[in-house]
Design a protein around this motif. Structure first.
Motif, PDB file in Angstrom:
ATOM      1  N   GLN A   1      63.140  -2.404  60.032  1.00 45.19           N
ATOM      2  CA  GLN A   1      64.458  -2.495  59.415  1.00 45.19           C
ATOM      3  C   GLN A   1      65.561  -1.824  60.237  1.00 45.19           C
ATOM      4  O   GLN A   1      66.683  -2.324  60.298  1.00 45.19           O
ATOM      5  CB  GLN A   1      64.415  -1.863  58.023  1.00 45.19           C
ATOM      6  CG  GLN A   1      63.536  -2.608  57.029  1.00 45.19           C
ATOM      7  CD  GLN A   1      63.529  -1.938  55.666  1.00 45.19           C
ATOM      8  OE1 GLN A   1      64.561  -1.498  55.172  1.00 45.19           O
ATOM      9  NE2 GLN A   1      62.370  -1.848  55.039  1.00 45.19           N
TER      10      GLN A   1
ATOM     11  N   ASN B   1      73.343   5.789  55.060  1.00 44.92           N
ATOM     12  CA  ASN B   1      72.752   4.514  54.670  1.00 44.92           C
ATOM     13  C   ASN B   1      71.637   4.784  53.656  1.00 44.92           C
ATOM     14  O   ASN B   1      70.595   5.317  54.012  1.00 44.92           O
ATOM     15  CB  ASN B   1      72.194   3.796  55.900  1.00 44.92           C
ATOM     16  CG  ASN B   1      71.640   2.410  55.570  1.00 44.92           C
ATOM     17  OD1 ASN B   1      71.109   2.176  54.490  1.00 44.92           O
ATOM     18  ND2 ASN B   1      71.751   1.504  56.516  1.00 44.92           N
TER      19      ASN B   1
ATOM     20  N   SER C   1      69.335   2.962  52.151  1.00 45.15           N
ATOM     21  CA  SER C   1      68.025   2.386  52.449  1.00 45.15           C
ATOM     22  C   SER C   1      67.335   3.145  53.580  1.00 45.15           C
ATOM     23  O   SER C   1      66.130   3.414  53.535  1.00 45.15           O
ATOM     24  CB  SER C   1      68.173   0.917  52.840  1.00 45.15           C
ATOM     25  OG  SER C   1      68.703   0.160  51.775  1.00 45.15           O
TER      26      SER C   1
ATOM     27  N   PHE D   1      66.134   6.556  52.337  1.00 40.84           N
ATOM     28  CA  PHE D   1      64.921   6.494  51.531  1.00 40.84           C
ATOM     29  C   PHE D   1      63.677   6.455  52.407  1.00 40.84           C
ATOM     30  O   PHE D   1      62.706   7.186  52.175  1.00 40.84           O
ATOM     31  CB  PHE D   1      64.957   5.275  50.606  1.00 40.84           C
ATOM     32  CG  PHE D   1      63.742   5.181  49.727  1.00 40.84           C
ATOM     33  CD1 PHE D   1      63.620   5.995  48.614  1.00 40.84           C
ATOM     34  CD2 PHE D   1      62.716   4.301  50.024  1.00 40.84           C
ATOM     35  CE1 PHE D   1      62.491   5.932  47.806  1.00 40.84           C
ATOM     36  CE2 PHE D   1      61.591   4.232  49.223  1.00 40.84           C
ATOM     37  CZ  PHE D   1      61.483   5.051  48.111  1.00 40.84           C
ATOM     38  N   ILE D   2      63.695   5.602  53.436  1.00 41.06           N
ATOM     39  CA  ILE D   2      62.530   5.517  54.319  1.00 41.06           C
ATOM     40  C   ILE D   2      62.381   6.811  55.113  1.00 41.06           C
ATOM     41  O   ILE D   2      61.264   7.289  55.348  1.00 41.06           O
ATOM     42  CB  ILE D   2      62.639   4.302  55.258  1.00 41.06           C
ATOM     43  CG1 ILE D   2      62.540   3.014  54.432  1.00 41.06           C
ATOM     44  CG2 ILE D   2      61.551   4.337  56.324  1.00 41.06           C
ATOM     45  CD1 ILE D   2      62.540   1.752  55.252  1.00 41.06           C
TER      46      ILE D   2
ATOM     47  N   TYR E   1      62.932   9.418  42.420  1.00 40.78           N
ATOM     48  CA  TYR E   1      63.426   8.088  42.761  1.00 40.78           C
ATOM     49  C   TYR E   1      62.371   7.026  42.473  1.00 40.78           C
ATOM     50  O   TYR E   1      62.669   5.966  41.905  1.00 40.78           O
ATOM     51  CB  TYR E   1      63.819   8.054  44.239  1.00 40.78           C
ATOM     52  CG  TYR E   1      64.542   6.797  44.662  1.00 40.78           C
ATOM     53  CD1 TYR E   1      65.932   6.732  44.618  1.00 40.78           C
ATOM     54  CD2 TYR E   1      63.847   5.668  45.094  1.00 40.78           C
ATOM     55  CE1 TYR E   1      66.605   5.578  45.006  1.00 40.78           C
ATOM     56  CE2 TYR E   1      64.507   4.516  45.478  1.00 40.78           C
ATOM     57  CZ  TYR E   1      65.889   4.475  45.439  1.00 40.78           C
ATOM     58  OH  TYR E   1      66.540   3.334  45.823  1.00 40.78           O
TER      59      TYR E   1
ATOM     60  N   HIS F   1      60.531   1.973  43.218  1.00 43.75           N
ATOM     61  CA  HIS F   1      60.702   1.537  44.615  1.00 43.75           C
ATOM     62  C   HIS F   1      59.485   1.932  45.427  1.00 43.75           C
ATOM     63  O   HIS F   1      58.984   3.035  45.326  1.00 43.75           O
ATOM     64  CB  HIS F   1      61.950   2.211  45.205  1.00 43.75           C
ATOM     65  CG  HIS F   1      62.464   1.532  46.431  1.00 43.75           C
ATOM     66  ND1 HIS F   1      61.729   1.424  47.572  1.00 43.75           N
ATOM     67  CD2 HIS F   1      63.651   0.926  46.681  1.00 43.75           C
ATOM     68  CE1 HIS F   1      62.437   0.790  48.502  1.00 43.75           C
ATOM     69  NE2 HIS F   1      63.609   0.481  47.970  1.00 43.75           N
TER      70      HIS F   1
END
Length: 454
Positions: A73, A221, A223, A226-227, A445, A451
């Motif tokens: 990603q 960002n 996303s 989160f990673i 989360y 998720h």
């Protein structure tokens, strides 16, 4: 009074005297010879091994999908997170080894000595849940690898993983040094597989090295953040801290101030070298995701996705097969360390000794049963969710291992000469607060949104 006598007296006054019948991993404690009057390199080789067993926890199947998804990603940007994560791991693992050397106790024994019997039982149960969660990840990883390599159905693959109990029994009879050697070979296998596949994928070298420099995008960002939290928050495996504090005592160093000081020096080198290897492997996994899949429009959210897309993407038929081989090696490595960790915490927290193969069978069956049921009812998607929940359990357990470790190693009354220097103490508490905060965020989360880390 000598420093060693002072250290012993300090331990005695605080209830930290090791009883002769209660040594950590008694069957292998003090069993690996250290050559006397030998040069630096011979002694280093004799001390090397525990670091490899610990490094296994940093390249287990549970982390693969997150690293590959991060590379797919966001390219090379999250390499900086892997770097920071590994530096924290080096700090905490060195402290765990030093605790074992300085006190002749592992982290579980030290915790039991400090908190008493009843709290120790609670902590033991929590730690056992973490070990079972680790075992679940290993079962899933091995079953997926068998499915990819030999087209064995996942249910059958899960069943086959119970047979690795026999493998461990065989290794234990050959001696602890053999176990360390097998683990090191499997780690090198994983390394060479990913190095080969990264070379095939032809990464952008300039962008690769730039990825190790932290970027503001990681925070801005959502996303990417989160990673990044997935990579950092799950870096330190709680069972690794118990493991390292115990297996370092397999070395037959002199149990005096001079011998312990030398052991701390070589244990630190072993830990840094081994975790650097784990850092390189994790970097290679993310680099492969970035160079092979980033910008191609491919969706790679799970290990199986990477397997299917790897060969056609890099143009080598063997790439996918080697990827699955590395996954199987990773899973089998976890088998060995999970068993040792289980024995350490059971004996340390509750002073309960069980024949290793018996506790291994029990632990493996407890892990296999939920994997079997979920796979049967929900298929591959269910195993991915189970893997997610195993990571949640590990996150919840982590503070119960890290906080006591930092407290003990920062206490001069318990550690004597080997207490944390001020700068180490400061860094350790910063890392501890960061890990706890990130794990709370991750768990919250996941529970609120469902998720997946991948």
């Amino acid at each position: 009074m000598s420093d060693e006598e002072e250290l012993k007296n300090e331990h005695r006054s605080h209830g930290w005297v090791r009883k002769a019948h209660n040594v950590s991993l008694e069957e292998v404690n003090n069993s690996v010879a250290i050559p006397k009057n030998a040069g630096f390199w011979r002694k280093l080789f004799a001390f090397m091994g525990p670091g490899a067993l610990v490094a296994v926890g940093y390249v287990d199947p549970g982390n693969w999908a997150t690293s590959i998804a991060g590379g797919t990603q966001f390219g090379y940007t999250l390499l900086s997170v892997i770097l920071v994560s590994n530096l924290i791991a080096m700090l905490l693992q060195e402290m765990a080894a030093r605790l074992g050397i300085a006190t002749d106790m592992d982290l579980a024994q030290a915790t039991r000595s400090s908190v008493g019997k009843k709290p120790a039982i609670v902590l033991w149960i929590l730690t056992e849940l973490a070990i079972i969660a680790t075992d679940i990840a290993e079962v899933i990883g091995s079953a997926i690898a068998l499915n990819l390599l030999f087209n064995i159905p996942l249910l059958m693959g899960v069943t086959i993983t119970t047979l690795d109990v026999l493998l461990l029994l065989l290794l234990q009879k050959k001696g602890f040094r053999i176990i360390e050697s097998i683990v090191a070979v499997l780690m090198f296998t994983i390394f060479f597989v990913f190095l080969y596949e990264v070379i095939l994928s032809k990464p952008d070298v300039a962008a690769l090295f730039a990825g190790y420099v932290p970027s503001s995008q990681i925070v801005t960002n959502p996303s990417m953040l989160f990673i990044a939290l997935g990579i950092l928050g799950a870096t330190v495996m709680p069972h690794n801290l118990y493991l390292h504090s115990s297996i370092i005592q397999t070395r037959k160093y002199e149990r005096n101030l001079e011998g312990r000081t030398e052991a701390v020096k070589f244990a630190k080198i072993d830990s840094v070298l081994s975790l650097t290897g784990a850092f390189i492997i994790n970097s290679l996994i993310l680099i492969l995701g970035a160079s092979a899949f980033h910008g191609t429009g491919s969706t790679v959210g799970e290990v199986q996705d990477a397997y299917k897309l790897l060969s056609p993407t890099v143009g080598a038929a063997a790439a996918s097969t080697l990827f699955a081989v590395a996954l199987l090696a990773s899973g089998q490595n976890s088998t060995i360390t999970g068993t040792l960790s289980g024995q350490i915490v059971m004996e340390g927290f509750v002073h309960l000794r069980v024949v290793p193969w018996v506790r291994r069978v029990i632990t493996r069956l407890i892990a296999v049963i939920p994997v079997f049921i979920v796979t049967w009812l929900l298929g591959e998607g269910g195993t991915s969710q189970l893997l997610l929940w195993s990571q949640v359990i590990l996150s919840l357990q982590l503070p119960f291992a890290v906080v006591p470790l930092v407290l003990f190693t920062s206490d001069k009354k318990k550690m004597g000469t080997f207490v944390n220097p001020t700068w180490v103490k400061v860094l350790a508490w910063i890392a501890t607060v960061l890990i706890i905060a990130l794990n709370i965020f991750l768990v919250g989360y996941i529970l609120l949104t469902g998720h997946d880390l991948g």
